[in-house]
Write a protein that holds these residues in place. Structure first.
Motif, short mmCIF file in Angstrom:
data_model
loop_
_atom_site.label_atom_id
_atom_site.label_comp_id
_atom_site.label_asym_id
_atom_site.label_seq_id
_atom_site.Cartn_x
_atom_site.Cartn_y
_atom_site.Cartn_z
N GLU A 26 0.62 -1.20 -0.42
CA GLU A 26 -0.09 -0.32 0.02
C GLU A 26 1.09 1.59 -0.13
O GLU A 26 0.00 2.30 -0.42
CB GLU A 26 -0.96 0.03 1.20
CG GLU A 26 -2.01 -1.14 0.91
CD GLU A 26 -3.35 -0.89 2.32
OE1 GLU A 26 -3.59 -1.50 2.32
OE2 GLU A 26 -2.33 -0.32 3.07
N TYR A 27 2.06 1.44 0.57
CA TYR A 27 2.87 2.43 0.82
C TYR A 27 3.86 2.57 0.06
O TYR A 27 4.71 3.68 -0.13
CB TYR A 27 3.09 2.42 1.91
CG TYR A 27 2.05 2.73 3.53
CD1 TYR A 27 2.13 4.28 4.26
CD2 TYR A 27 1.27 2.17 3.40
CE1 TYR A 27 1.20 4.59 4.55
CE2 TYR A 27 0.69 2.54 4.47
CZ TYR A 27 0.02 3.87 5.05
OH TYR A 27 -0.67 4.39 5.98
N GLY A 28 3.76 1.47 -1.06
CA GLY A 28 5.49 1.69 -2.14
C GLY A 28 5.26 3.70 -3.01
O GLY A 28 6.60 4.30 -3.29
N ARG A 49 -4.81 5.99 -0.60
CA ARG A 49 -4.35 4.89 -0.68
C ARG A 49 -4.92 3.91 -1.27
O ARG A 49 -5.90 4.17 -0.13
CB ARG A 49 -2.35 4.17 0.56
CG ARG A 49 -3.26 3.84 1.65
CD ARG A 49 -1.98 3.45 2.26
NE ARG A 49 -2.77 2.70 3.76
CZ ARG A 49 -3.63 3.55 4.41
NH1 ARG A 49 -4.15 4.79 4.94
NH2 ARG A 49 -3.92 2.97 5.26
N VAL A 50 -4.54 2.83 -2.45
CA VAL A 50 -5.76 2.21 -2.23
C VAL A 50 -5.75 1.08 -1.17
O VAL A 50 -4.17 0.14 -0.48
CB VAL A 50 -5.26 0.71 -3.42
CG1 VAL A 50 -5.77 -0.34 -4.01
CG2 VAL A 50 -5.12 1.95 -4.96
N ARG A 51 -6.32 0.16 -0.70
CA ARG A 51 -6.42 -0.08 0.93
C ARG A 51 -6.63 -1.52 -0.32
O ARG A 51 -7.13 -2.07 -1.03
CB ARG A 51 -7.50 -0.28 1.73
CG ARG A 51 -7.40 0.14 2.93
CD ARG A 51 -6.80 2.15 2.63
NE ARG A 51 -7.34 2.97 3.84
CZ ARG A 51 -7.06 4.00 3.95
NH1 ARG A 51 -6.56 4.58 2.78
NH2 ARG A 51 -7.31 4.97 5.17
N ILE A 52 -5.93 -2.35 0.14
CA ILE A 52 -5.31 -3.78 -0.54
C ILE A 52 -6.53 -4.95 0.28
O ILE A 52 -7.09 -5.26 -0.19
CB ILE A 52 -4.27 -5.05 0.42
CG1 ILE A 52 -2.90 -3.48 -0.30
CG2 ILE A 52 -4.21 -6.32 -0.35
CD1 ILE A 52 -2.90 -3.69 -1.86
#
Length: 239
Positions: free
Chosen positions: A99-101, A197-200
């Protein structure tokens, strides 16, 4: 009762004072490790110590140093394949890494007190997408001994883009805890908006049949896994 060296006693006292940790016997004196309770500490910008300059070798044989991550946030996780709490927190690390890349965050594992073949197989089988340095003697944690007891497994450090230690976790971390430590640093260095961010976990099909990592308490995984860690800990020539 085995004789404890002054260094081992000091490590136990330091951890007991800051994280309520306990020392766990895993073989000889050199094989002891410390299981923390997952307590986190954040360091304000003006109070951060500089991370030591360390270099190591990955399982693939590549030389890698912390200075190569300058300008990005680096999450350093100390682990071992035989450590139950380390195995329990791996899905959390993988999820946060994914998520944090795009928010300027990299991950680096430090594998200590382990068999290299077993450790490399662990990362391959788990599909871990970030590198780990193989540090059987535990020299890298020794370099961070002013911040984290060298025998604390697992432990996690957040290093800011300026190379200073922004946070630490002694013991297994959780999704909510680790993202809560990263978000302020991402915002501080203007690396993006963590809320966007996109939540996996929200992706279709994610986690079917698996327990969510969001709500687990840091101490839960450690308590449930200490027995497994004791049983699996190495006691052979590689330790």
């Amino acid at each position: 009762m085995p004789f404890l060296s002054a260094a081992a006693v000091t490590a136990v006292l330091v951890l007991s004072g800051c994280a309520g940790g306990t020392e766990i016997e895993t073989g000889g004196e050199e094989d002891r490790f410390i299981s923390g309770d997952g307590s986190a500490t954040e360091f304000e910008p003006g109070e951060r110590a500089a991370a030591p300059e360390v270099t190591g070798t990955t399982f693939e044989g590549d030389e890698l140093s912390l200075s190569e991550y300058e300008g990005r946030i680096l999450v350093v996780n100390v682990w071992a394949s035989w450590c139950g709490p380390c195995r329990a927190e791996q899905p959390v690390l993988d999820e946060v890494h994914a998520e944090y890349g795009d928010l300027g965050v990299d991950f680096l594992g430090v594998n200590i007190k382990d068999d290299e073949t077993a450790a490399a197989a662990y990362t391959a089988n788990k599909g871990v997408e970030y590198p780990s340095l193989y540090d059987q003697p535990g020299e890298i944690p020794q370099a961070f001994r002013e911040t984290v007891p060298p025998r604390a497994i697992p432990s996690t450090l957040v290093i800011d883009p300026d190379g200073n230690i922004a946070a630490r976790v002694i013991g297994p971390t959780t999704y909510g805890q680790l993202t809560g430590l990263l978000d302020p640093v991402v915002v501080e260095f203007d690396l993006g908006d963590p809320e966007e961010r996109v939540r996996i976990s929200e992706l279709e099909g994610y986690g079917e049949g698996a327990e969510s990592t969001d709500d687990a308490e840091p101490g839960d995984d450690a308590e449930a896994s200490e027995e497994a860690a004791d049983e699996d800990a190495p006691g052979g020539d590689g330790d």
